[in-house]
Motif scaffolding. Structure first.
Motif, short mmCIF file in Angstrom:
data_model
loop_
_atom_site.label_atom_id
_atom_site.label_comp_id
_atom_site.label_asym_id
_atom_site.label_seq_id
_atom_site.Cartn_x
_atom_site.Cartn_y
_atom_site.Cartn_z
N GLN A 1 -5.77 9.13 2.43
CA GLN A 1 -5.38 8.03 3.32
C GLN A 1 -6.32 7.85 4.51
O GLN A 1 -6.42 6.75 5.04
N CYS A 2 -6.98 8.92 4.94
CA CYS A 2 -7.77 8.85 6.17
C CYS A 2 -9.28 8.81 5.93
O CYS A 2 -10.02 8.34 6.79
N LEU A 3 -9.73 9.31 4.79
CA LEU A 3 -11.16 9.27 4.49
C LEU A 3 -11.47 8.32 3.34
O LEU A 3 -12.23 7.37 3.49
N ASP A 4 -10.88 8.58 2.17
CA ASP A 4 -11.20 7.78 0.99
C ASP A 4 -10.91 6.30 1.21
O ASP A 4 -11.70 5.43 0.83
N ASP A 5 -9.76 6.01 1.82
CA ASP A 5 -9.37 4.61 2.03
C ASP A 5 -10.31 3.87 2.99
O ASP A 5 -10.31 2.64 3.02
N PHE A 6 -11.07 4.62 3.78
CA PHE A 6 -11.96 3.99 4.76
C PHE A 6 -13.43 4.20 4.42
O PHE A 6 -14.31 3.84 5.21
N GLY A 7 -13.68 4.82 3.27
CA GLY A 7 -15.06 5.03 2.85
C GLY A 7 -15.83 5.98 3.73
O GLY A 7 -17.06 5.87 3.88
N ILE A 8 -15.14 6.94 4.35
CA ILE A 8 -15.80 7.90 5.24
C ILE A 8 -16.30 9.09 4.42
O ILE A 8 -15.51 9.73 3.71
N PRO A 9 -17.57 9.40 4.48
CA PRO A 9 -18.11 10.50 3.66
C PRO A 9 -17.64 11.88 4.16
O PRO A 9 -17.57 12.12 5.36
N LEU A 10 -17.32 12.76 3.21
CA LEU A 10 -16.94 14.14 3.49
C LEU A 10 -18.01 15.05 2.91
O LEU A 10 -18.24 15.07 1.70
N TYR A 11 -18.68 15.80 3.79
CA TYR A 11 -19.72 16.73 3.36
C TYR A 11 -19.11 18.13 3.27
O TYR A 11 -18.91 18.79 4.30
N LEU A 12 -18.81 18.59 2.06
CA LEU A 12 -18.32 19.95 1.86
C LEU A 12 -19.50 20.92 1.79
O LEU A 12 -20.59 20.56 1.37
#
Length: 418
Positions: free
Chosen positions: A205-216
């Motif tokens: 809801q907070c990253l995927d829905d806003f297209g925010i990249p997550l660097y693991l």
């Protein structure tokens, strides 16, 4: 002259835990004082304006302030007294078994409060940049996620225009969405572990829905800028070592740290309460009583929870046990509880033979198939299969008293499935 007051129970903290505990003890007929350093009850809930609270407890979806208001009204209606804007600086157990608290307030000065029992509900604080030693100078624009949340949601001040969030804890994920809603560009969320630290629903809801990249498996290895943040350097991790030759820069003027929470237990420690090194909170028995008889603990001061509803439920249980203690109930013999194999901790740390007990755990692994088992005196007495387990989600189980009839050492293990 110092004013003195006496109560059956003193609750330290007026957040989701403290208010729930006070409502319970007051409803049971015990005179209760809630003490909180903030000017208004509610704790961190007051700045959490997003919804998602209360679904388990109230069976409806509330914002943080609404959830806090519900419990404030519940505690006051039950007869609890709430003293805001007051800090407890000393907690001492007297020779007669009662407790003396010294409380300071800018409005009322110094008060000496006497109580027959104490419930710790101070919550937790955020780890900061200093806790993880990120290099760089000290420019403006560096916040913890919670500090930025308070700045934006209660003060109405935008922290910047372009942000990078360090760590994927739930507060940071929620702030990624909140910043996006206000027009702030969130350039990246950077997580050192190979899996997110927050709940799956918040990732979606907070990253995927806003297209925010997550660097693991990446880390911020430097913060650029002197007067104001100008950017960050990010490097991938391999074998626990940053690969500096692969580092890259991201331009931003704001950096938020969401790198974990720490139960606030300075006061607990000064009162002689022994802490659990695995949680940072007090060691407690199945009655939620600490190693100092008469002092109880519940909520995030004990161990960090996923949901405010779980915090309130646990604090209510601690409050019920405190009432029983004041009514003269014997807590019985304490048997040790331990964890092995892929579990970080268990709460409580002892059990009482024959009593139904709820246990809380944190997994050390991510797995789509797992089995949790309980062993008592070398014999497996209980098993449960889980389709998914992950460190970000607390595991709660309740064992019937019939399974715990024997005395001995209870051991929990989490086995990774195929």
């Amino acid at each position: 002259m110092i004013q003195e007051e006496s109560f059956d129970i003193a609750v330290i903290g007026a957040g989701a835990a403290g208010l729930a505990a006070a409502a319970e003890t007051s409803s049971a007929g015990k005179t209760t004082l809630v003490i909180d350093r903030e000017d208004h009850p509610g704790g961190i809930l007051r700045q959490c304006i997003h919804n998602g609270f209360g679904l388990r407890y109230f069976k409806e979806e509330l914002t943080g302030p609404e959830y806090a208001e519900r419990f404030t009204e519940k505690a006051l209606k039950a007869g609890a007294k709430i003293r805001s804007g007051t800090s407890v600086t000393s907690l001492v157990k007297e020779a007669d078994g009662t407790f003396t608290l010294i409380a300071l307030s800018s409005r009322e000065g110094v008060r000496k409060i006497h109580a027959r029992a104490v419930i710790l509900a101070m919550g937790c604080g955020e780890r900061s940049r200093g806790n993880i030693a990120v290099p760089g100078s000290r420019p403006a624009g560096v916040f913890t996620a919670g500090a930025a949340q308070k700045l934006l949601n209660t003060e109405g001040i935008l922290p910047g225009k372009k942000a990078v969030i360090v760590g994927s804890g739930d507060i940071g994920l929620i702030m990624a969405r909140r910043l996006s809603w206000t027009g702030i560009e969130v350039k990246a969320v950077v997580e050192i572990m190979p899996y997110p630290a927050g709940l799956v629903r918040n990732i979606v809801q907070c990253l995927d829905d806003f297209g925010i990249p997550l660097y693991l498996e990446h880390s911020v290895v430097n913060i650029l800028g002197r007067e104001r943040v100008e950017g960050v350097e990010i490097a991938p991790f391999s074998g626990g070592i940053p690969q500096m030759e692969q580092k890259f820069q991201v331009e931003c003027d704001t950096v938020l740290f969401s790198v974990g929470l720490i139960p606030e237990n300075e006061l607990s420690r000064s009162a002689g309460v022994k802490l659990n090194p695995s949680t940072g909170g007090p060691l407690v028995d199945s009655n939620y009583e600490t190693t100092v008889p008469g002092i109880f603990a519940g909520g995030n001061v004990l161990h960090v929870h996923d949901l405010a509803d779980f915090v309130s439920e646990e604090a209510e249980n601690a409050a019920k046990m405190a009432v029983r203690r004041l009514d003269g109930e014997d807590c019985g013999e304490k048997n040790p509880v331990k964890v092995e194999s892929n579990l970080k901790y268990v709460i409580p740390n002892t059990y009482q033979s024959g009593r139904k007990t709820r246990f809380a755990f944190r997994s050390l692994i991510v797995s789509n198939q797992a089995e949790l088992e309980a062993e008592l005196n070398g014999k497996v007495i209980w098993k449960k299969h889980y389709s998914t387990v992950r460190p970000s989600e607390m595991i709660l189980v309740e064992l019937d008293g019939k399974l715990l009839q024997e005395k001995g050492e209870l051991i929990f293990r989490l086995k990774k499935g195929e």
